[in-house]
Design a protein around this motif. Structure first.
Motif, short mmCIF file in Angstrom:
data_model
loop_
_atom_site.label_atom_id
_atom_site.label_comp_id
_atom_site.label_asym_id
_atom_site.label_seq_id
_atom_site.Cartn_x
_atom_site.Cartn_y
_atom_site.Cartn_z
N VAL A 49 11.08 2.89 -8.23
CA VAL A 49 9.81 3.54 -8.58
C VAL A 49 8.96 3.72 -7.33
CG1 VAL A 49 7.70 3.36 -9.96
CG2 VAL A 49 9.88 2.51 -10.88
N GLN A 50 8.41 4.92 -7.16
CA GLN A 50 7.54 5.21 -6.02
C GLN A 50 6.08 5.08 -6.45
OE1 GLN A 50 8.79 5.90 -2.97
NE2 GLN A 50 10.87 5.72 -3.79
N VAL A 51 5.29 4.35 -5.68
CA VAL A 51 3.85 4.22 -5.94
C VAL A 51 3.10 4.69 -4.71
CG1 VAL A 51 1.93 2.69 -6.48
CG2 VAL A 51 4.18 2.26 -7.48
N HIS A 52 2.19 5.64 -4.89
CA HIS A 52 1.32 6.08 -3.82
C HIS A 52 -0.11 5.70 -4.16
CE1 HIS A 52 4.03 9.31 -1.74
NE2 HIS A 52 4.67 8.19 -2.00
N HIS A 53 -0.76 5.01 -3.23
CA HIS A 53 -2.13 4.57 -3.42
C HIS A 53 -3.08 5.58 -2.77
CE1 HIS A 53 -0.72 0.62 -4.76
NE2 HIS A 53 0.19 0.72 -3.80
N LEU A 97 4.90 1.24 -17.76
CA LEU A 97 5.38 2.52 -17.21
C LEU A 97 6.81 2.39 -16.70
CD1 LEU A 97 2.21 3.69 -15.24
CD2 LEU A 97 2.98 4.45 -17.50
N VAL A 98 7.10 1.27 -16.08
CA VAL A 98 8.46 1.03 -15.59
C VAL A 98 9.42 0.97 -16.77
CG1 VAL A 98 9.98 -0.63 -14.44
CG2 VAL A 98 7.71 -0.13 -13.48
N GLU A 99 9.00 0.31 -17.86
CA GLU A 99 9.83 0.22 -19.06
C GLU A 99 10.08 1.60 -19.66
OE1 GLU A 99 11.39 -2.29 -20.75
OE2 GLU A 99 10.99 -3.53 -18.98
N ALA A 100 9.12 2.52 -19.45
CA ALA A 100 9.24 3.88 -19.99
C ALA A 100 9.96 4.82 -19.02
CB ALA A 100 7.85 4.44 -20.30
N ASN A 101 10.58 4.24 -17.98
CA ASN A 101 11.39 5.00 -17.01
C ASN A 101 10.57 5.95 -16.14
OD1 ASN A 101 13.95 3.88 -17.80
ND2 ASN A 101 13.86 5.19 -19.63
N VAL A 102 9.29 5.63 -15.93
CA VAL A 102 8.47 6.40 -14.99
C VAL A 102 8.97 6.13 -13.58
CG1 VAL A 102 6.16 6.54 -13.97
CG2 VAL A 102 6.45 6.54 -16.46
N LYS A 103 9.08 7.17 -12.77
CA LYS A 103 9.62 7.05 -11.42
C LYS A 103 8.58 7.24 -10.32
CE LYS A 103 13.71 6.33 -13.02
NZ LYS A 103 14.21 4.93 -13.02
N GLY A 104 7.41 7.78 -10.69
CA GLY A 104 6.37 8.00 -9.70
C GLY A 104 5.00 7.70 -10.26
N ILE A 105 4.20 6.91 -9.52
CA ILE A 105 2.86 6.52 -9.96
C ILE A 105 1.86 6.83 -8.84
CG2 ILE A 105 1.37 4.62 -10.70
CD1 ILE A 105 3.96 3.21 -11.69
N LEU A 106 0.82 7.59 -9.19
CA LEU A 106 -0.29 7.83 -8.26
C LEU A 106 -1.40 6.87 -8.65
CD1 LEU A 106 -1.23 9.66 -5.92
CD2 LEU A 106 -2.25 11.15 -7.65
N PRO A 130 -7.77 -0.13 -7.19
CA PRO A 130 -7.68 -0.93 -5.96
C PRO A 130 -6.49 -1.87 -5.95
CG PRO A 130 -9.90 -1.03 -6.93
CD PRO A 130 -8.99 -0.44 -7.96
N ALA A 131 -5.86 -2.08 -7.10
CA ALA A 131 -4.76 -3.04 -7.21
C ALA A 131 -3.53 -2.56 -6.46
CB ALA A 131 -4.42 -3.28 -8.68
N ARG A 132 -2.85 -3.49 -5.81
CA ARG A 132 -1.56 -3.21 -5.19
C ARG A 132 -0.48 -3.75 -6.12
NH1 ARG A 132 -4.15 -0.04 -3.06
NH2 ARG A 132 -4.33 0.43 -0.85
N VAL A 133 0.13 -2.84 -6.87
CA VAL A 133 1.01 -3.24 -7.96
C VAL A 133 2.45 -3.42 -7.48
CG1 VAL A 133 -0.43 -2.18 -9.72
CG2 VAL A 133 1.33 -0.81 -8.58
N ASP A 134 3.17 -4.26 -8.20
CA ASP A 134 4.58 -4.51 -7.89
C ASP A 134 5.46 -3.66 -8.81
OD1 ASP A 134 4.02 -6.50 -5.96
OD2 ASP A 134 3.74 -7.98 -7.56
N ARG A 159 10.95 6.54 4.81
CA ARG A 159 10.03 6.71 3.68
C ARG A 159 8.59 6.89 4.17
NH1 ARG A 159 9.03 2.24 -1.13
NH2 ARG A 159 7.42 3.40 -2.26
N ALA A 160 8.22 6.14 5.22
CA ALA A 160 6.85 6.23 5.74
C ALA A 160 6.55 7.64 6.22
CB ALA A 160 6.65 5.23 6.87
#
Length: 213
Positions: free
Chosen positions: A189-193, A167-176, A180-184, A10-11
């Motif tokens: 679900v993929q999160v890119h900071h 967003l997770v409840e709404a079935n979102v699979k990718g978050i940009l 500054p928060a590091r979300v869980d 993944r990295a």
């Protein structure tokens, strides 16, 4: 792709857009080849890591020569682009969110921001660019109705996690994530900071090495 993407770390996949932006900048400066040492100095990623990342996709370069810029760009475009139209939502229409909406931030022509959400009653209902701003309470209904599973997050840091939970409840699979928060999130679900440190490192590299060209 040269090999099954499931076998690629993944990295490595997360670093591909960084490589693409850097190589594309070299192209605009008329440079026709690059080696892993140059990429390493610009992005602060070890040369061995870069060579290993590239090795997952076959023979992209030659020993003693490096990598051809045009060939790399063709490869990255084939890996990063998607021929299907992708609709994106943005949550948080403050200064940054408004700027992205006005510009309609995208990687390529098939990616477009079509929905926006905020909680401020003075912003909700406004037309920003070509997008009408919905209240955050409409989030799940709109995202599911429009089949949107990619979201840009530009909310205040203190509410980032609670919004991500929605967003997770709404079935979102990718978050940009521009906050500054590091979300869980769950592993589905993929999160890119957005890392300004990496962008500044690349900028300083070009200032040092290419300012006189």
């Amino acid at each position: 792709m040269a090999q099954n993407q499931a076998k690629i770390p993944r990295a490595t996949l997360k670093r591909l857009p960084l490589y693409y932006r850097f190589v594309n900048t070299l192209k605009t400066k008329g440079i026709d080849r690059v080696n892993s040492k140059t990429i390493s100095e610009a992005l602060n990623i070890e040369s061995a890591t870069i060579r290993r990342d590239f090795s997952y996709f076959g023979e992209l370069g030659k020993k003693g020569y490096g990598y051809n810029i045009d060939s790399l760009l063709e490869f990255f475009k084939s890996e990063l682009s998607n021929s299907e139209d992708i609709h994106i939502a943005i949550v948080g229409v403050g200064n940054l969110g408004r700027a992205l909406l006005t510009y309609n931030f995208s990687i390529h022509d098939e990616m477009t921001i079509t929905e926006a959400f905020d909680i401020d009653k003075e912003i909700v209902g406004q037309q920003v660019g070509e997008v009408k701003v919905h209240h955050i309470n409409e989030l799940q209904q709109v995202l599911e109705t429009q089949d949107i599973n990619v979201v840009i997050l530009t909310t205040p840091e203190k509410v980032a996690q609670s919004v991500v939970d929605q967003l997770v409840e709404a079935n979102v699979k990718g978050i940009l994530n521009f906050t500054p928060a590091r979300v869980d999130v769950p592993n589905t679900v993929q999160v890119h900071h957005i890392d300004l440190g990496i962008e500044l490192q690349s900028l300083l590299f070009f200032m040092k090495n290419y300012s006189n060209q």
